[in-house]
Design an enzyme around this catalytic site. Structure first.
Site, PDB file in Angstrom:
ATOM      1  CD  GLU A 201       1.846 -31.858  27.262  1.00 46.33           C
ATOM      2  OE1 GLU A 201       1.193 -32.118  26.059  1.00 46.33           O
ATOM      3  OE2 GLU A 201       2.614 -31.640  27.379  1.00 46.33           O
TER       4      GLU A 201
ATOM      5  CG  ASP B 217      11.443  10.516   5.904  1.00 48.07           C
ATOM      6  OD1 ASP B 217      11.542   9.001   6.843  1.00 48.07           O
ATOM      7  OD2 ASP B 217      11.098  11.476   6.252  1.00 48.07           O
TER       8      ASP B 217
ATOM      9  CB  THR C 213       4.842   9.777  11.210  1.00 42.54           C
ATOM     10  OG1 THR C 213       6.334   9.908  11.174  1.00 42.54           O
ATOM     11  CG2 THR C 213       5.241  11.737  10.880  1.00 42.54           C
TER      12      THR C 213
ATOM     13  CG  ASN D  13      -6.584   7.094   5.559  1.00 42.83           C
ATOM     14  OD1 ASN D  13      -7.031   5.989   5.881  1.00 42.83           O
ATOM     15  ND2 ASN D  13      -6.687   7.537   5.033  1.00 42.83           N
TER      16      ASN D  13
ATOM     17  CD  GLN E 122     -11.476   2.494  -1.084  1.00 46.24           C
ATOM     18  OE1 GLN E 122     -12.057   2.171   0.005  1.00 46.24           O
ATOM     19  NE2 GLN E 122     -11.609   3.865  -1.850  1.00 46.24           N
TER      20      GLN E 122
ATOM     21  CG  HIS F 268      -0.075 -36.666  20.809  1.00 46.13           C
ATOM     22  ND1 HIS F 268      -0.904 -36.409  20.762  1.00 46.13           N
ATOM     23  CD2 HIS F 268       0.858 -35.483  19.986  1.00 46.13           C
ATOM     24  CE1 HIS F 268      -1.556 -35.382  19.978  1.00 46.13           C
ATOM     25  NE2 HIS F 268      -0.601 -34.406  20.232  1.00 46.13           N
TER      26      HIS F 268
ATOM     27  CD  GLN G  50       9.549  12.815  10.297  1.00 38.69           C
ATOM     28  OE1 GLN G  50       8.498  11.851  10.005  1.00 38.69           O
ATOM     29  NE2 GLN G  50       9.872  12.914   9.785  1.00 38.69           N
TER      30      GLN G  50
ATOM     31  CD  GLU H 219       7.144   6.670  12.145  1.00 38.34           C
ATOM     32  OE1 GLU H 219       7.203   6.349  10.687  1.00 38.34           O
ATOM     33  OE2 GLU H 219       6.458   7.564  12.505  1.00 38.34           O
ATOM     34  CG  HIS H 220      11.535   8.761  12.478  1.00 36.36           C
ATOM     35  ND1 HIS H 220       9.710   8.779  11.860  1.00 36.36           N
ATOM     36  CD2 HIS H 220      11.185   7.905  11.343  1.00 36.36           C
ATOM     37  CE1 HIS H 220       8.943   8.719  11.159  1.00 36.36           C
ATOM     38  NE2 HIS H 220      10.446   7.959  10.290  1.00 36.36           N
TER      39      HIS H 220
ATOM     40  CG  HIS I  64       4.598  13.379   7.153  1.00 35.93           C
ATOM     41  ND1 HIS I  64       4.967  12.836   6.006  1.00 35.93           N
ATOM     42  CD2 HIS I  64       6.568  13.251   8.043  1.00 35.93           C
ATOM     43  CE1 HIS I  64       5.987  11.953   6.042  1.00 35.93           C
ATOM     44  NE2 HIS I  64       7.157  12.425   6.962  1.00 35.93           N
TER      45      HIS I  64
ATOM     46  CE1 TYR J  18      -3.985   1.769   0.458  1.00 40.09           C
ATOM     47  CE2 TYR J  18      -3.090   3.392   1.675  1.00 40.09           C
ATOM     48  CZ  TYR J  18      -3.614   3.191   1.065  1.00 40.09           C
ATOM     49  OH  TYR J  18      -4.869   4.181   0.455  1.00 40.09           O
TER      50      TYR J  18
END
Length: 440
Positions: free
Chosen positions: A422, A368, A243, A220, A190, A427, A265, A334-335, A268, A126
């Protein structure tokens, strides 16, 4: 401009006190559930209706024609081409070293376990297309998948009204440079549903997008919600939120650099998080002055201001760098930038971060695009338990268990004993039946 949180004096667990965007993905999941189900049941008509509603585009065919991808590459600005090729080359250099090798362990004579690393067969990637266009995200998704040996790659990206209903031309050009020719002009929940379930991609039902095994890439909140809803139907890399940047800095940091990196940042998304952690009040004051100077001059000043003044951003004052280290580990950004004396030594002590940018000359913007590292990274504190996108993201470890008759005979009593403990006698029998007449 920045909210201030004073943690001087010490706090046992700062996590609840730190700035963080408040996103309720579970609510978004229920909002998009009907759309996802519609795509599952009806395919193309549901996708087209969603494209009209959310993107203002009514596509006749969802797959981007090969000639449109080639045209996008052919008309690509030479400077952009050179930058993308450099980004690709550096990313390939780094990700090539992440490949794993099969390994065989001899457990006992005649008994071995081999771990094979097998790539996921088909992956959907994506690429966002909302407030900004991200040809760099094509690079960051495709390069590790190709290095892992993924057989089939498909890219989805939202249609753009100003590009004739196709994804952004630079996104298409990046696909061409990387040799990806299966691209769909579909975005949002979708797109995730189409990848997970497969669907016809034209009104006649003559062309199809086959379902994928895994979906990666940021998006998003609706994309994130769809990934959460469909996790299990397909594998996902992570639930990527807005971000984040955290900067651990002392009085040696350049206030202009710190301010610029916080802004980078915040650019964004209005929900982007920019957090400065420091023991230096003087640095905070200097950074505030720089923000007052730099923010009005940046292109997306309104968006940046919203992000910097939001509850997810701020300054955290600490007693010293040791306390600051505890804060950034709790935040798990994240960063994470380290702008201190002996920056590398502090960076090596960090346990929780998506990626760490060491010293004054390694800004997040470098990562980036052209550091060679990957910019698809865990957000929302998920760096405490998750990694960024890499070659390993697309590999599965499969064990090959190979025992000879004698190796199995030698361990059989232990298998039978544990099966009995068990209460799973069948088994044990599955082993005992191979050695009729042997004592149990």
């Amino acid at each position: 401009m920045l909210n201030r949180i004073d943690l001087r004096g010490g706090v046992r667990d700062p996590r609840r006190l730190l700035p963080r965007a408040q996103l309720d993905v579970s609510v978004a999941v229920e909002r998009i559930r009907p759309l996802v189900e519609a795509v599952r049941e009806h395919g193309y008509p549901a996708i087209r209706e969603a494209s009209v509603r959310f993107d203002g585009v009514s596509p006749e065919v969802l797959r981007v024609p090969a000639e449109a991808i080639a045209e996008a590459e052919g008309t690509l600005d030479p400077g952009v081409r050179a930058a993308l090729l450099e980004s690709i080359a550096r990313a390939r250099r780094v990700h090539a070293d992440q490949r794993r090798s099969d390994h065989t362990t001899q457990v006992v004579p005649g008994g071995t376990v081999t771990e094979r690393w097998v790539p996921v067969d088909r992956v959907g990637l994506y690429v966002p297309g909302g407030l900004a266009m991200y040809p760099s995200t094509v690079v960051m998704n495709v390069v590790p998948a190709q290095a892992a040996g993924v057989r089939s790659l498909v890219v989805v990206s939202p249609p753009q009204k100003d590009n004739g209903g196709l994804p952004d031309a630079r996104v298409l050009a990046a696909c061409a440079l990387l040799g990806v020719d299966e691209v769909y002009a579909v975005g949002g929940a979708q797109a995730v549903a189409m990848l997970a379930y497969g669907a016809a991609v034209d009104a006649e039902g003559t062309a199809h997008c086959d379902p994928v095994d895994m979906i990666t890439g940021p998006g998003n909140i609706w994309v994130t919600a769809a990934k959460r809803l469909l996790r299990g139907v397909v594998g996902i890399d992570a639930e990527a939120g807005p971000t984040e940047i955290a900067i651990l800095a002392d009085d040696t940091a350049d206030a202009a650099h710190v301010a610029a990196d916080l802004i980078s940042q915040a650019e964004h998304d209005p929900l982007a998080a920019s957090v400065l952690v420091t023991p230096s009040v003087e640095l905070v004051d200097a950074v505030e002055r720089e923000l007052a100077r730099q923010v009005p001059a940046t292109k997306h000043a309104e968006r940046v201001t919203t992000a910097l003044t939001g509850e997810q951003s701020g300054v955290v004052l600490v007693d010293d760098l040791d306390a600051g280290l505890r804060v950034v580990d709790a935040y798990a950004a994240e960063h994470l930038e380290i702008q201190t004396r002996d920056a590398r030594e502090w960076a090596l002590r960090v346990r929780n971060a998506g990626a760490i940018f060491v010293g004054a000359w390694s800004p997040v913007s470098l990562g980036d695009y052209c550091a060679g590292s990957n910019h698809v990274l865990p957000t929302g504190g998920c760096a405490r338990h998750s990694s960024g996108l890499s070659v390993q993201s697309f590999l599965r470890g499969i064990h090959l268990v190979e025992y000879t008759r004698e190796a199995l005979r030698e361990v059989a009593p232990h298998v039978v004993t544990l099966a009995g403990v068990e209460d799973l006698p069948a088994h044990g029998q599955a082993v005992s039946v191979r050695f009729p007449g042997a004592a149990s």
